[in-house]
Enzyme design. Structure first.
Site, PDB file in Angstrom:
ATOM      1  N   GLU A  10      -5.076   2.795  -4.692  1.00  0.00           N
ATOM      2  CA  GLU A  10      -5.780   2.884  -5.970  1.00  0.00           C
ATOM      3  C   GLU A  10      -6.923   3.893  -5.950  1.00  0.00           C
ATOM      4  OE1 GLU A  10      -5.015   1.601  -8.757  1.00  0.00           O
ATOM      5  OE2 GLU A  10      -3.498   0.144  -8.212  1.00  0.00           O
ATOM      6  N   GLU A  16       3.375  -8.880  13.405  1.00  0.00           N
ATOM      7  CA  GLU A  16       1.945  -9.138  13.577  1.00  0.00           C
ATOM      8  C   GLU A  16       1.582  -9.491  15.018  1.00  0.00           C
ATOM      9  OE1 GLU A  16       0.781 -13.668  12.690  1.00  0.00           O
ATOM     10  OE2 GLU A  16       1.363 -12.569  10.890  1.00  0.00           O
TER      11      GLU A  16
END
Length: 316
Positions: free
Chosen positions: A91, A122
């Protein structure tokens, strides 16, 4: 005690894993009551961020100091925290007119993990370290490792390697006394759990982490001169909505008419910052560009310089 039993015992001490008895009847409530309960509990995310204010401010200052010398902000995480980092990074260019490489989002498992779980990603500390090396991370960069538990191996591997390479290492965890805080130069611990649905850290923990990421990127851009007052003067006008917003920003910043804003934006080749400078100072586009360049893009500083120059030489 088995490894799995040890892990279970450890996790039970984390707020993000705790079962809160206040919500034990959640599934028996009517919809209105469920909504009210979630809304009330959601305030904890805001409170948790407020409690971490000092660490967040230190992180912003460190990021900005390095960005001014050409550094980047790199977010790295796994699962939901990783997705939040990628979202925030994506963004920044349209909102602030920043180079796409200025804020980078990395998620364990790559782009596939944005939509689907990548099993075991992970838990791979070496992969986190390799991602930092692949980005050629160095002393001018700031690396923010994001983890709800604060013990994600992928993120810890990334932070450790970032520090080894001289980067500013910042940890963002959803638990206090998080394991990865020890691997960071600045530790942000925003503990918003226990969650209303036990262990679902996309809820309050995720909200708190998104709020922190908003602060890190937005305040960095503010301090780099990409905001004038509270107006996004470096916004890119890439569609009709944004072109209309650009015009409104010029009007709001200068008090000019819509026609004047349109003319200024045309003279500025669509640059909101330049258009505001033209209208506010009365100077020609070339003079405003020169002043902005001398002010490192800070419009307020450029306008002050133009006003000073005009006062010193009224003939201008």
């Amino acid at each position: 005690m088995t490894d799995r039993a040890e892990l279970r015992s450890t996790l039970e001490t984390f707020a993000t894993e705790r079962v809160d008895p206040r919500f034990a009847e959640l599934d028996t409530l009517d919809t209105r009551a469920q909504v009210r309960l979630m809304a009330e509990h959601g305030h904890r995310a805001v409170d948790a961020v407020a409690e971490a204010e000092k660490s967040i401010a230190r992180a912003v200052d460190g990021i900005v100091e390095r960005m001014r010398r050409g550094g980047r902000l790199i977010y790295i995480g796994a699962g939901s925290p990783g997705r939040l980092g990628v979202l925030d990074a994506s963004e920044v260019p349209p909102t602030f007119g920043a180079d796409p490489g200025l804020v980078v989002g990395v998620i364990a498992g790559g782009d596939t993990a944005l939509r689907s779980a990548v099993e075991g990603a992970e838990d791979d500390a070496a992969a986190g370290a390799a991602a930092i090396v692949e980005l050629e991370t160095g002393p001018l960069d700031s690396v923010v490792g994001i983890s709800a538990s604060g013990r994600t191996p992928y993120v810890i591997g990334a932070l450790q390697t970032a520090r080894e390479r001289g980067a500013l290492a910042i940890s963002l965890a959803g638990n206090r006394s998080a394991q990865m805080s020890a691997d960071a130069d600045i530790a942000i611990e925003a503990e918003a759990a226990p969650e209303i649905v036990a262990g679902s850290t996309r809820l309050n923990s995720g909200t708190a982490q998104k709020l922190v990421l908003n602060m890190l990127s937005t305040l960095a851009m503010v301090q780099l001169g990409k905001v004038y007052g509270n107006l996004m003067v470096d916004v890119r006008s890439t569609n009709e909505k944004l072109r209309a917003r650009a015009e409104r920003i010029v009007i709001s910043a200068t008090g000019c008419s819509p026609d004047e804003a349109t003319r200024a934006l045309a003279a500025a080749d669509g640059s909101v910052k330049l258009a505001v400078g033209i209208v506010s100072s009365g100077a020609d586009p070339a003079a405003v560009r020169e002043a902005l360049a001398a002010a490192d893009g800070h419009l307020r500083v450029a306008l002050a310089a133009l006003a000073s120059r005009s006062a010193a030489d009224p003939a201008d």
